[in-house]
Structures are given as structure tokens and as C-alpha cells.
Scaffold this motif. Structure first.
Motif, short mmCIF file in Angstrom:
data_model
loop_
_atom_site.label_atom_id
_atom_site.label_comp_id
_atom_site.label_asym_id
_atom_site.label_seq_id
_atom_site.Cartn_x
_atom_site.Cartn_y
_atom_site.Cartn_z
N LYS A 85 0.91 -1.17 -0.11
CA LYS A 85 0.00 -0.06 0.01
C LYS A 85 0.86 1.35 -0.15
O LYS A 85 0.45 2.21 -0.78
N THR A 86 1.85 1.23 0.87
CA THR A 86 2.81 2.58 0.78
C THR A 86 3.36 2.82 -0.52
O THR A 86 3.55 3.85 -0.66
N SER A 87 3.66 1.66 -1.37
CA SER A 87 4.21 1.99 -2.73
C SER A 87 3.58 2.75 -3.61
O SER A 87 4.07 3.33 -4.59
N TRP A 88 2.08 2.96 -3.30
CA TRP A 88 1.48 4.15 -4.13
C TRP A 88 1.91 5.46 -3.69
O TRP A 88 1.68 6.40 -4.37
N ASN A 89 2.00 5.54 -2.41
CA ASN A 89 2.33 6.91 -1.71
C ASN A 89 3.74 7.29 -1.84
O ASN A 89 3.99 8.45 -1.86
N GLN A 90 4.74 6.19 -1.81
CA GLN A 90 6.05 6.45 -2.19
C GLN A 90 6.52 5.71 -3.56
O GLN A 90 7.54 4.76 -3.36
N VAL A 92 8.34 6.47 -6.09
CA VAL A 92 9.76 6.55 -6.67
C VAL A 92 10.78 6.17 -5.71
O VAL A 92 11.61 5.25 -5.92
N LEU A 93 10.45 6.28 -4.46
CA LEU A 93 11.46 5.85 -3.20
C LEU A 93 11.40 4.23 -3.28
O LEU A 93 12.21 3.67 -3.07
N THR A 94 10.01 3.47 -3.59
CA THR A 94 9.95 2.03 -3.47
C THR A 94 10.88 1.65 -4.62
O THR A 94 11.57 0.69 -4.58
N LYS A 136 3.42 -20.59 -10.92
CA LYS A 136 4.74 -21.21 -11.03
C LYS A 136 5.80 -20.31 -11.62
O LYS A 136 5.50 -19.06 -11.98
N GLU A 137 7.00 -20.74 -11.59
CA GLU A 137 8.25 -19.94 -12.15
C GLU A 137 8.12 -19.33 -13.50
O GLU A 137 8.59 -18.50 -13.77
N THR A 138 7.16 -20.16 -14.20
CA THR A 138 7.13 -19.96 -15.91
C THR A 138 6.09 -19.07 -16.07
O THR A 138 5.47 -18.40 -17.05
N THR A 139 5.15 -18.56 -14.93
CA THR A 139 3.95 -17.75 -15.10
C THR A 139 4.34 -16.44 -15.23
O THR A 139 5.32 -16.03 -14.72
N ARG A 140 3.35 -15.92 -16.50
CA ARG A 140 3.80 -14.53 -16.76
C ARG A 140 3.52 -13.31 -15.56
O ARG A 140 2.64 -13.76 -14.81
N PHE A 141 4.50 -12.59 -15.30
CA PHE A 141 4.10 -11.48 -14.45
C PHE A 141 3.25 -10.41 -15.11
O PHE A 141 3.22 -9.88 -16.21
N HIS A 142 2.38 -9.95 -14.04
CA HIS A 142 1.52 -8.70 -14.34
C HIS A 142 1.32 -8.11 -13.11
O HIS A 142 0.29 -8.07 -12.31
N PRO A 143 2.49 -7.33 -12.61
CA PRO A 143 2.30 -6.81 -11.13
C PRO A 143 1.32 -5.54 -11.24
O PRO A 143 1.04 -4.89 -12.43
N ARG A 144 0.62 -5.50 -9.88
CA ARG A 144 -0.56 -4.41 -10.02
C ARG A 144 -0.28 -3.13 -9.06
O ARG A 144 -1.07 -2.51 -8.76
N SER A 145 1.20 -3.04 -8.66
CA SER A 145 1.64 -2.01 -7.66
C SER A 145 3.18 -1.38 -7.83
O SER A 145 3.84 -2.18 -8.60
N PRO A 146 3.16 -0.22 -7.65
CA PRO A 146 4.78 -0.07 -7.67
C PRO A 146 5.61 -0.86 -7.00
O PRO A 146 6.62 -1.10 -7.44
N TYR A 147 5.05 -1.53 -6.06
CA TYR A 147 6.11 -2.49 -5.19
C TYR A 147 6.24 -3.62 -5.92
O TYR A 147 7.12 -4.19 -6.49
#
Ligand code: NDP
Ligand code: GDP
Length: 320
Positions: A85-90, A92-94, A136-147
Motif C-alpha cells: 500500500k505504501t508503494s502508491w504513496n512513495q 519513486v522511493l519504492t 509457478k516459475e514460468t507464469t507471466r508477471f503482471h504486477p499491480r502496484s509500484p511494489y
């Protein structure tokens, strides 16, 4: 005697990993960033047995100095801005800590001693909006946060230093892991702490965001063994570490209240509170730890029920 250096020694995982490595006969070094107050409650019981060095992920020379001083065989990079959650507030720092921090440390290793074995704390948050289940290790990444985005960078720079410079670098893709030492802002500890306080009449309500998200929650004490096992193999590789089971936030709440003998959890819980919701949510995570089981011989030992009980009971003791 083998030597290990752990970044982020004041954190949850580092405290369990340090205990684990001390039992294995390692000399353990840990880095902290400078702070005006002491922040060692998770390691106070072992601090006489470990050597603390200063090292900030923003400052490459401090990381190189720590490596020169400790001369470690193994480095575990656990330091990060770790709260989604903090990664949306910060944001760049994240990115500076959680993404570029990994490059700073890898660069320091490359220059000081490329023979050092390296573990990177990657995360199931990289899967985010999942494209297959279990992940698993081969699953495609689709991150949903700056973190999550920062962790994807950390993962790939680890793979890249392995491929570019032949560094023994492993990325452990760990699903959520909790313990009585988990930070209070994470949902599991927030729940266990509130339930204990409600039982003791110190708090009226538990306020949460959505009760629907599901996580594959394991016990941090089990997961640190997997980190170590990765660095004991002949070849460096990446591994998913999980329990293979998932539960909703609601299930966690229900079970936590049951531990203190309260069946009517709704009476004490307020949910869908806007301030605890996120701009983009990760709805569903469940890991396939088949590769870790096959290659490392690792399996999780602590059940979901045991984990919830352990956390609530520890908070009851603390709050008494
Ligand atoms: P914690 O938040 O408990 O610990 C993070 C550590 O990083 C703390 O010691 C913190 O120090 C340190 N840190 C933060 N910023 C810096 C900085 N700029 N320079 C040096 N140190 C810094 O995290 P966990 O123990 O739970 O997690 C360990 C690692 O594993 C993290 O990288 C996390 O993102 C990752 N991870 C965790 C999962 C989990 O479920 N626990 C799941 C997947 C990955 P300080 O005390 O000063 O704040
Ligand atoms: P994460 O998986 O690293 O984001 O770990 P968290 O423990 O912070 O959150 C786990 C899930 O619980 C996420 O889907 C959150 O949106 C959800 N959640 C619901 N209410 C809360 C809350 O009040 N605090 C936190 N931290 N998470 C909450």
C-alpha cells in the motif's frame, strides 16, 4: 565457518533467517540503515551473536563497505520497502529501494567479490493479475502496484547478473509469509493484533478494506530454510515458495476470532473501508512449489490454522 550477510536485519524474515543460520554454525552479519531510534525488537534475543554493519540500499558504497568488512560467502538481500500500500504513496522511493537497491548490491558484489552467492527476495506480487493458477516459475508477471513492478525489476536484474557475470544469484519467488513478528500494517498481523485487543477490551472494532482477496499464506520460519537451500545447490536458479493453499481475508478474520472464542466476528468488524483499499488489487494468489519440492526437497510445515493460532496467541500474550 561459513559467513553470511543479511540486508534488512531488523525485518521479519531476517530475524528468522539469522536464527536459522546461527544454528547451522554460520557467522552472521546484518546491515541496517541509520535511524535515530533503536529498531531491533525482532533481533534483540540474538543480537549478541550477530555483527551489525551499516548499509543503506540507497548508498552503494555503504553496501560495498559491508561486503569488504564481512567477507561473506552468501548474501541474502531481504531489505526493501516491503509494504504494497505504501508503494502508491512513495512510488519513486519504492523503486529506489526495492528495484535499484538490488542493482546497487549486485554491483557491489561484482566489484568486491563475484564469487559471493546471492539470494534475492522476490515476491508473488510480481504475478499480480494472474494469468494462470497456481502460479509457478514460468507464469507471466503482471504486477499491480509500484511494489510489484519494483520486484519484477529486482527479479530480472538478478537473473541478468547471473547470465552476464556468472554470479551465483538466485531469486526466491516467495508467497506471503507471516508470523508473530510480521509488521502491524500487514493484514494478518493487523487482524491478530486487533482480535487480541478486542478480546482484552482494549479496542472496539477491526477496520479493514476488502475481505475478498485470497492469499497463499505460509509461516516465515518455514520459508527461510528455502532461501538457504537455494544457495546450497550446484547451480543457481529461481524457485516459487508457497503452501499451495489459499484463503480469503474473511477466512483469516473468522478463524482469528474463533481462537479467542468469538463466533460472531461481524459484530466487531467493519470492512470495505475506503482508506484500506488499493488503487489496483491483487485478488487471487496461489503458488505451486513443485520445483522447490523436487529440487530443494523443501515443503511447508505450518498449516494455515496453526499460523493463525500462533499469531493470535502471541498478540494476546503481548497485549496482556
Ligand atoms: P520487513 O518489512 O519486515 O523488513 C524489511 C527490511 O528492509 C527492514 O529491516 C528495513 O529496515 C529494511 N530496509 C528498508 N529500506 C531500507 C533501505 N533503504 N536500506 C536498508 N534497509 C532497508 O520485510 P520482510 O522481512 O517481511 O520481507 C523480507 C523481504 O522479502 C523484503 O524484500 C520483502 O519485500 C520480501 N518479501 C516478503 C514477503 C512476505 O510475505 N513477508 C513475500 C515476498 C517477498 P527498517 O527496520 O530500518 O525499516
Ligand atoms: P500484500 O499481499 O503484500 O499486499 O499483503 P497485505 O497483508 O498488506 O494485504 C493482503 C490482502 O489483504 C490485500 O489484498 C489487501 O488489499 C487486503 N486487505 C484488506 N484489508 C486490509 C487492511 O486493512 N490492511 C492491509 N494491509 N490489507 C488489507
Amino acid at each position: 565457518m561459513k559467513k553470511a550477510l543479511i540486508t534488512g536485519i531488523t525485518g521479519q524474515d531476517a530475524s528468522y533467517l539469522a536464527e536459522f543460520l546461527l544454528k547451522k554454525g554460520y557467522k552472521v552479519f546484518g546491515t541496517t540503515r541509520r535511524s535515530s531510534t533503536v529498531n531491533n525488537e525482532r533481533i534483540v534475543h540474538i543480537q549478541d551473536q550477530i555483527t551489525i554493519l551499516q548499509g543503506d540500499l540507497l548508498d552503494q558504497s555503504s553496501l560495498a563497505s559491508a561486503l569488504i568488512e564481512a567477507e561473506p560467502d552468501e548474501v541474502y538481500n531481504l531489505a526493501a520497502q516491503s509494504f504494497v500500500k505504501t508503494s502508491w504513496n512513495q512510488p519513486v522511493l519504492t523503486g529506489e529501494f526495492t528495484a535499484l537497491g538490488v542493482t546497487r548490491l549486485l554491483e557491489a558484489i561484482r566489484v568486491v567479490n563475484p564469487k559471493i552467492k546471492f539470494y534475492q527476495a522476490s515476491s508473488s506480487e510480481m504475478f499480480g493479475k494472474v494469468t494462470e493458477s497456481p502460479q509457478k516459475e514460468t507464469t507471466r508477471f503482471h504486477p499491480r502496484s509500484p511494489y510489484g513492478v519494483a520486484k519484477v525489476y529486482g527479479h530480472y536484474i538478478t537473473v541478468n547478473y547471473r547470465e552476464s557475470f556468472d554470479i551465483f544469484a538466485c531469486s526466491g519467488i516467495l508467497f506471503n509469509h507471516e508470523s508473530p513478528r510480521r509488521g502491524l500494517e500487514f493484514v494478518t498481523r493487523k487482524i491478530s493484533n486487533a482480535v487480541a485487543r478486542i478480546r482484552l477490551n482494549k479496542q472496539d472494532k477491526l477496520e479493514l478494506g476488502s475481505l475478498e482477496p485470497k492469499r497463499d499464506w505460509g509461516f516465515a520460519g518455514d520459508y527461510v530454510e528455502a532461501m538457504w537451500l537455494m544457495l546450497q545447490q550446484e547451480k543457481p536458479d529461481d524457485y516459487v515458495i508457497a503452501t499451495g493453499e489459499n484463503h480469503s481475508v474473511k477466512e483469516f478474520v473468522e478463524l482469528a476470532f474463533k481462537v479467542v472464542g468469538i463466533d460472531d466476528w461481524r459484530k466487531y468488524t467493519v470492512w470495505d473501508k475506503k482508506e484500506h483499499m488499493r488503487p489496483a488489487e491483487v485478488d487471487y494468489l496461489i503458488g505451486d512449489y513443485g520445483k522447490a519440492k523436487r529440487v530443494l526437497g523443501w515443503t511447508p510445515k505450518t498449516s494455515f490454522k496453526t499460523l493463525v493460532e500462533m499469531m493470535v496467541k502471541a498478540d494476546l500474550e503481548r497485549e496482556k
